[in-house]
Design a protein around this motif. Structure first.
Motif, PDB file in Angstrom:
ATOM      1  N   VAL A   1      -4.824  22.316   2.153  1.00  0.00           N
ATOM      2  CA  VAL A   1      -4.355  23.643   2.548  1.00  0.00           C
ATOM      3  C   VAL A   1      -4.979  24.715   1.661  1.00  0.00           C
ATOM      4  CG1 VAL A   1      -2.305  25.098   2.742  1.00  0.00           C
ATOM      5  CG2 VAL A   1      -2.211  22.720   3.473  1.00  0.00           C
ATOM      6  N   LYS A   2      -5.124  24.423   0.374  1.00  0.00           N
ATOM      7  CA  LYS A   2      -5.646  25.422  -0.563  1.00  0.00           C
ATOM      8  C   LYS A   2      -7.163  25.564  -0.529  1.00  0.00           C
ATOM      9  CE  LYS A   2      -2.097  25.933  -3.962  1.00  0.00           C
ATOM     10  NZ  LYS A   2      -1.817  26.087  -5.363  1.00  0.00           N
ATOM     11  N   ASP A   3      -7.889  24.448  -0.484  1.00  0.00           N
ATOM     12  CA  ASP A   3      -9.340  24.563  -0.599  1.00  0.00           C
ATOM     13  C   ASP A   3     -10.113  24.046   0.618  1.00  0.00           C
ATOM     14  OD1 ASP A   3      -9.096  21.845  -0.902  1.00  0.00           O
ATOM     15  OD2 ASP A   3      -9.948  21.767  -2.904  1.00  0.00           O
ATOM     16  N   SER A   4      -9.435  23.681   1.667  1.00  0.00           N
ATOM     17  CA  SER A   4     -10.013  23.226   2.945  1.00  0.00           C
ATOM     18  C   SER A   4     -11.014  22.079   2.803  1.00  0.00           C
ATOM     19  CB  SER A   4     -10.646  24.395   3.702  1.00  0.00           C
ATOM     20  OG  SER A   4     -11.838  24.816   3.068  1.00  0.00           O
ATOM     21  N   THR A   5     -10.849  21.256   1.767  1.00  0.00           N
ATOM     22  CA  THR A   5     -11.690  20.081   1.572  1.00  0.00           C
ATOM     23  C   THR A   5     -10.889  18.834   1.896  1.00  0.00           C
ATOM     24  OG1 THR A   5     -12.917  21.193  -0.191  1.00  0.00           O
ATOM     25  CG2 THR A   5     -13.060  18.803  -0.121  1.00  0.00           C
ATOM     26  N   SER A   6     -11.479  17.943   2.680  1.00  0.00           N
ATOM     27  CA  SER A   6     -10.844  16.661   2.969  1.00  0.00           C
ATOM     28  C   SER A   6     -11.221  15.672   1.876  1.00  0.00           C
ATOM     29  CB  SER A   6     -11.305  16.123   4.320  1.00  0.00           C
ATOM     30  OG  SER A   6     -10.876  16.969   5.349  1.00  0.00           O
ATOM     31  N   TYR A   7     -10.299  14.814   1.520  1.00  0.00           N
ATOM     32  CA  TYR A   7     -10.528  13.852   0.446  1.00  0.00           C
ATOM     33  C   TYR A   7     -10.300  12.429   0.931  1.00  0.00           C
ATOM     34  CZ  TYR A   7     -10.179  17.898  -2.635  1.00  0.00           C
ATOM     35  OH  TYR A   7     -10.369  19.109  -3.236  1.00  0.00           O
ATOM     36  N   ARG A   8     -11.137  11.531   0.440  1.00  0.00           N
ATOM     37  CA  ARG A   8     -10.922  10.101   0.615  1.00  0.00           C
ATOM     38  C   ARG A   8     -10.657   9.557  -0.787  1.00  0.00           C
ATOM     39  NH1 ARG A   8     -15.585   6.604   3.204  1.00  0.00           N
ATOM     40  NH2 ARG A   8     -16.647   8.261   2.131  1.00  0.00           N
ATOM     41  N   VAL A   9      -9.557   8.852  -0.959  1.00  0.00           N
ATOM     42  CA  VAL A   9      -9.160   8.319  -2.265  1.00  0.00           C
ATOM     43  C   VAL A   9      -9.297   6.811  -2.220  1.00  0.00           C
ATOM     44  CG1 VAL A   9      -7.328   8.155  -3.975  1.00  0.00           C
ATOM     45  CG2 VAL A   9      -7.546  10.218  -2.605  1.00  0.00           C
ATOM     46  N   SER A  10      -9.988   6.247  -3.214  1.00  0.00           N
ATOM     47  CA  SER A  10     -10.101   4.801  -3.311  1.00  0.00           C
ATOM     48  C   SER A  10      -9.917   4.373  -4.772  1.00  0.00           C
ATOM     49  CB  SER A  10     -11.431   4.311  -2.766  1.00  0.00           C
ATOM     50  OG  SER A  10     -12.495   4.906  -3.458  1.00  0.00           O
ATOM     51  N   ILE A  11      -9.567   3.115  -4.932  1.00  0.00           N
ATOM     52  CA  ILE A  11      -9.330   2.565  -6.266  1.00  0.00           C
ATOM     53  C   ILE A  11     -10.288   1.409  -6.503  1.00  0.00           C
ATOM     54  CG2 ILE A  11      -7.640   1.412  -7.738  1.00  0.00           C
ATOM     55  CD1 ILE A  11      -5.478   2.874  -6.124  1.00  0.00           C
ATOM     56  N   LYS A  12     -10.919   1.405  -7.665  1.00  0.00           N
ATOM     57  CA  LYS A  12     -11.821   0.319  -8.053  1.00  0.00           C
ATOM     58  C   LYS A  12     -11.408  -0.191  -9.421  1.00  0.00           C
ATOM     59  CE  LYS A  12     -15.680   1.749  -5.276  1.00  0.00           C
ATOM     60  NZ  LYS A  12     -17.100   1.959  -5.178  1.00  0.00           N
ATOM     61  N   THR A  13     -11.626  -1.491  -9.635  1.00  0.00           N
ATOM     62  CA  THR A  13     -11.214  -2.087 -10.908  1.00  0.00           C
ATOM     63  C   THR A  13     -12.345  -2.040 -11.932  1.00  0.00           C
ATOM     64  OG1 THR A  13     -11.871  -4.299 -10.183  1.00  0.00           O
ATOM     65  CG2 THR A  13      -9.582  -3.649  -9.807  1.00  0.00           C
ATOM     66  N   ILE A  14     -11.929  -1.972 -13.173  1.00  0.00           N
ATOM     67  CA  ILE A  14     -12.858  -2.044 -14.302  1.00  0.00           C
ATOM     68  C   ILE A  14     -12.695  -3.440 -14.896  1.00  0.00           C
ATOM     69  CG2 ILE A  14     -13.401  -1.181 -16.602  1.00  0.00           C
ATOM     70  CD1 ILE A  14     -12.084   1.453 -15.787  1.00  0.00           C
ATOM     71  N   GLU A  15     -13.780  -4.125 -15.069  1.00  0.00           N
ATOM     72  CA  GLU A  15     -13.725  -5.485 -15.643  1.00  0.00           C
ATOM     73  C   GLU A  15     -13.751  -5.419 -17.143  1.00  0.00           C
ATOM     74  OE1 GLU A  15     -13.182  -8.240 -13.904  1.00  0.00           O
ATOM     75  OE2 GLU A  15     -13.138  -7.024 -12.104  1.00  0.00           O
TER      76      GLU A  15
ATOM     77  N   GLY B   1       0.787  -1.226   0.000  1.00  0.00           N
ATOM     78  CA  GLY B   1       0.000   0.000   0.000  1.00  0.00           C
ATOM     79  C   GLY B   1       0.821   1.279   0.000  1.00  0.00           C
ATOM     80  N   LYS B   2       2.082   1.179  -0.355  1.00  0.00           N
ATOM     81  CA  LYS B   2       2.950   2.361  -0.289  1.00  0.00           C
ATOM     82  C   LYS B   2       2.608   3.408  -1.343  1.00  0.00           C
ATOM     83  CE  LYS B   2       6.840   0.246   2.002  1.00  0.00           C
ATOM     84  NZ  LYS B   2       8.257  -0.068   1.974  1.00  0.00           N
ATOM     85  N   MET B   3       2.225   2.971  -2.530  1.00  0.00           N
ATOM     86  CA  MET B   3       1.918   3.929  -3.603  1.00  0.00           C
ATOM     87  C   MET B   3       0.650   4.716  -3.285  1.00  0.00           C
ATOM     88  SD  MET B   3       2.853   5.298  -6.428  1.00  0.00           S
ATOM     89  CE  MET B   3       4.052   4.222  -7.153  1.00  0.00           C
ATOM     90  N   ILE B   4      -0.420   4.024  -2.872  1.00  0.00           N
ATOM     91  CA  ILE B   4      -1.662   4.734  -2.553  1.00  0.00           C
ATOM     92  C   ILE B   4      -1.469   5.622  -1.329  1.00  0.00           C
ATOM     93  CG2 ILE B   4      -2.688   2.890  -1.151  1.00  0.00           C
ATOM     94  CD1 ILE B   4      -4.597   5.200  -3.557  1.00  0.00           C
ATOM     95  N   SER B   5      -0.635   5.205  -0.425  1.00  0.00           N
ATOM     96  CA  SER B   5      -0.334   6.030   0.748  1.00  0.00           C
ATOM     97  C   SER B   5       0.365   7.324   0.330  1.00  0.00           C
ATOM     98  CB  SER B   5       0.532   5.251   1.728  1.00  0.00           C
ATOM     99  OG  SER B   5       0.827   6.021   2.844  1.00  0.00           O
ATOM    100  N   ALA B   6       1.288   7.221  -0.608  1.00  0.00           N
ATOM    101  CA  ALA B   6       1.978   8.413  -1.114  1.00  0.00           C
ATOM    102  C   ALA B   6       1.005   9.333  -1.854  1.00  0.00           C
ATOM    103  CB  ALA B   6       3.121   8.006  -2.031  1.00  0.00           C
ATOM    104  N   ILE B   7       0.099   8.751  -2.618  1.00  0.00           N
ATOM    105  CA  ILE B   7      -0.904   9.538  -3.339  1.00  0.00           C
ATOM    106  C   ILE B   7      -1.787  10.285  -2.338  1.00  0.00           C
ATOM    107  CG2 ILE B   7      -2.980   9.371  -4.780  1.00  0.00           C
ATOM    108  CD1 ILE B   7      -1.561   7.055  -6.261  1.00  0.00           C
ATOM    109  N   LYS B   8      -2.198   9.606  -1.281  1.00  0.00           N
ATOM    110  CA  LYS B   8      -3.042  10.235  -0.264  1.00  0.00           C
ATOM    111  C   LYS B   8      -2.308  11.367   0.453  1.00  0.00           C
ATOM    112  CE  LYS B   8      -5.980   6.253   0.577  1.00  0.00           C
ATOM    113  NZ  LYS B   8      -6.406   5.225   1.541  1.00  0.00           N
TER     114      LYS B   8
END
Length: 80
Positions: free
Chosen positions: A66-80, A51-58
């Protein structure tokens, strides 16, 4: 801004960059979920070993708060 960055970054990592899609869902006033849709192979690459790559992305996305004061949750889903 965040969606564009994630899409371009994911395309650099992906084996099938044309299949990368980004979807943003506003869940509250200052909270959004960003879903990265990718091929099965690319999902593994985006998550990375232990999970190191997604952790770095997060971490990078966290800096955008800092710029827009919005919190983000990032997730990845697969396309079949």
């Amino acid at each position: 801004m965040v969606e564009k960055f994630l899409k371009e970054y994911a395309k650099l990592i992906a084996e099938y960059p044309d299949k990368i899609q980004i979807q943003r869902n506003n869940l509250g006033e200052n909270f959004s979920e960003i879903i990265i849709f990718a091929d099965k192979i690319d999902a593994g690459r985006l998550i990375g070993k232990n999970g190191k790559m997604i952790s770095a992305i997060k971490t990078v996305i966290l800096a955008c708060k800092v710029k827009d004061s919005t919190s983000y949750r990032v997730s990845i889903k697969t396309i079949e």
